[in-house]
Design an enzyme around this catalytic site. Structure first.
Site, mmCIF file in Angstrom:
data_model
loop_
_atom_site.group_PDB
_atom_site.id
_atom_site.type_symbol
_atom_site.label_atom_id
_atom_site.label_comp_id
_atom_site.label_asym_id
_atom_site.label_seq_id
_atom_site.Cartn_x
_atom_site.Cartn_y
_atom_site.Cartn_z
ATOM 1 N N ARG A 1 0.585 -1.339 -0.252
ATOM 2 C CA ARG A 1 -0.137 -0.187 -0.079
ATOM 3 C C ARG A 1 0.867 1.313 0.084
ATOM 4 O O ARG A 1 0.724 2.325 -0.268
ATOM 5 C CB ARG A 1 -0.789 0.056 1.083
ATOM 6 C CG ARG A 1 -1.848 -1.406 1.288
ATOM 7 C CD ARG A 1 -2.588 -1.146 2.513
ATOM 8 N NE ARG A 1 -1.802 -1.567 3.521
ATOM 9 C CZ ARG A 1 -1.624 -1.646 4.975
ATOM 10 N NH1 ARG A 1 -2.827 -1.266 5.345
ATOM 11 N NH2 ARG A 1 -0.786 -1.871 5.835
ATOM 12 N N LYS B 1 12.606 24.373 16.210
ATOM 13 C CA LYS B 1 11.875 24.241 14.974
ATOM 14 C C LYS B 1 11.913 22.881 14.603
ATOM 15 O O LYS B 1 12.976 22.336 14.650
ATOM 16 C CB LYS B 1 11.991 25.087 14.176
ATOM 17 C CG LYS B 1 11.759 26.661 14.409
ATOM 18 C CD LYS B 1 11.809 27.489 13.321
ATOM 19 C CE LYS B 1 11.913 28.959 13.656
ATOM 20 N NZ LYS B 1 12.277 29.978 12.550
ATOM 21 N N HIS C 1 17.075 30.847 11.080
ATOM 22 C CA HIS C 1 16.738 29.956 10.130
ATOM 23 C C HIS C 1 15.684 30.598 8.877
ATOM 24 O O HIS C 1 15.148 31.666 8.988
ATOM 25 C CB HIS C 1 15.372 29.150 10.814
ATOM 26 C CG HIS C 1 14.257 28.113 9.821
ATOM 27 N ND1 HIS C 1 13.181 28.537 9.416
ATOM 28 C CD2 HIS C 1 14.760 27.169 9.192
ATOM 29 C CE1 HIS C 1 12.821 27.585 8.680
ATOM 30 N NE2 HIS C 1 13.865 26.635 8.556
ATOM 31 N N TYR D 1 6.303 23.936 9.997
ATOM 32 C CA TYR D 1 7.173 23.973 10.865
ATOM 33 C C TYR D 1 6.375 24.134 12.390
ATOM 34 O O TYR D 1 5.717 24.996 12.572
ATOM 35 C CB TYR D 1 8.417 24.798 11.169
ATOM 36 C CG TYR D 1 8.257 26.265 10.656
ATOM 37 C CD1 TYR D 1 8.211 27.174 11.706
ATOM 38 C CD2 TYR D 1 7.878 26.477 9.444
ATOM 39 C CE1 TYR D 1 8.060 28.371 11.381
ATOM 40 C CE2 TYR D 1 7.767 27.769 9.015
ATOM 41 C CZ TYR D 1 7.864 29.131 9.985
ATOM 42 O OH TYR D 1 7.497 30.135 9.809
ATOM 43 N N ASP E 1 12.772 41.380 4.940
ATOM 44 C CA ASP E 1 13.928 40.193 4.851
ATOM 45 C C ASP E 1 15.387 41.143 4.006
ATOM 46 O O ASP E 1 16.259 40.825 4.637
ATOM 47 C CB ASP E 1 13.618 39.102 4.088
ATOM 48 C CG ASP E 1 12.907 38.200 5.139
ATOM 49 O OD1 ASP E 1 12.783 38.401 6.148
ATOM 50 O OD2 ASP E 1 12.339 36.985 4.640
#
Length: 184
Positions: A23, A72, A119, A132, A168
């Site tokens: 399966r 995380k 991160h 996360y 950012d």
């Protein structure tokens, strides 16, 4: 679950131990007991989802400072991405080192990111999703960021980032963050 420590102390690649048959397979993607047995933070309080439309989307490099520092567990649930972490723990033997790991929906591979690591990630395909689990609630006043192309780290991204938020892009280089040192 299969835990493989990376070159960055305390960071792990986590693979699903598969029980396979005709399966497909069955396996655990999360087990509090197994994380605790490894000495990893298992107090998950929130699960985040990031959906990204275009290849070349970069998000990062983000972290929260103490007392809101978070661990995380990161997994790509659709598409593919290059996940990057930086050890910001001043007392760590891997302080200021970075690691990049390709995560894909097909591999089911995850990355465990300890507290006091920055991160970020770069999408390698259109329509890439990432989830996360985190061990702290989001705390806007504790949020920090480092520029994705900070020369102090010289991160080697596998493709040129194409889409980056203004927020950012505006992150400072790490030397500016030293005004608020991170213990750990």
């Amino acid at each position: 679950m299969i835990f493989t420590e990376t070159k960055l102390k305390g960071a792990y690649i986590v693979d699903i131990k598969r029980i396979e048959d005709e399966r497909g397979f069955f396996g655990r993607a999360w087990c509090q007991k197994e994380f605790e047995e490894m000495g990893l933070s298992a107090n998950v309080v929130q699960t985040n989802l990031s959906s990204n439309k275009k290849k070349g989307t970069l998000r990062g490099m983000h972290f929260q400072v103490t007392p809101f520092a978070e661990s995380k567990l990161v997994r790509c649930t659709r598409g593919a991405l290059y996940d990057v972490i930086i050890d910001l723990r001043q007392n760590s033997p891997t302080y200021m080192q970075w690691l990049g790991v390709e995560l894909t929906a097909d591999s089911f591979r995850m990355l465990y990111v300890p507290e006091n690591f920055a991160h970020g990630f770069l999408t390698l395909e259109d329509d890439t999703d990432i989830t996360y689990q985190v061990t702290q609630f989001y705390a806007p006043g504790a949020e920090r960021g480092i520029r994705f192309n900070d020369p102090a780290f010289n991160i080697q991204w596998p493709i040129e980032p194409q889409i980056i938020s203004e927020k950012d892009k505006a992150h400072a280089n790490f030397v500016h963050e030293l005004a608020q040192p991170i213990a750990g």
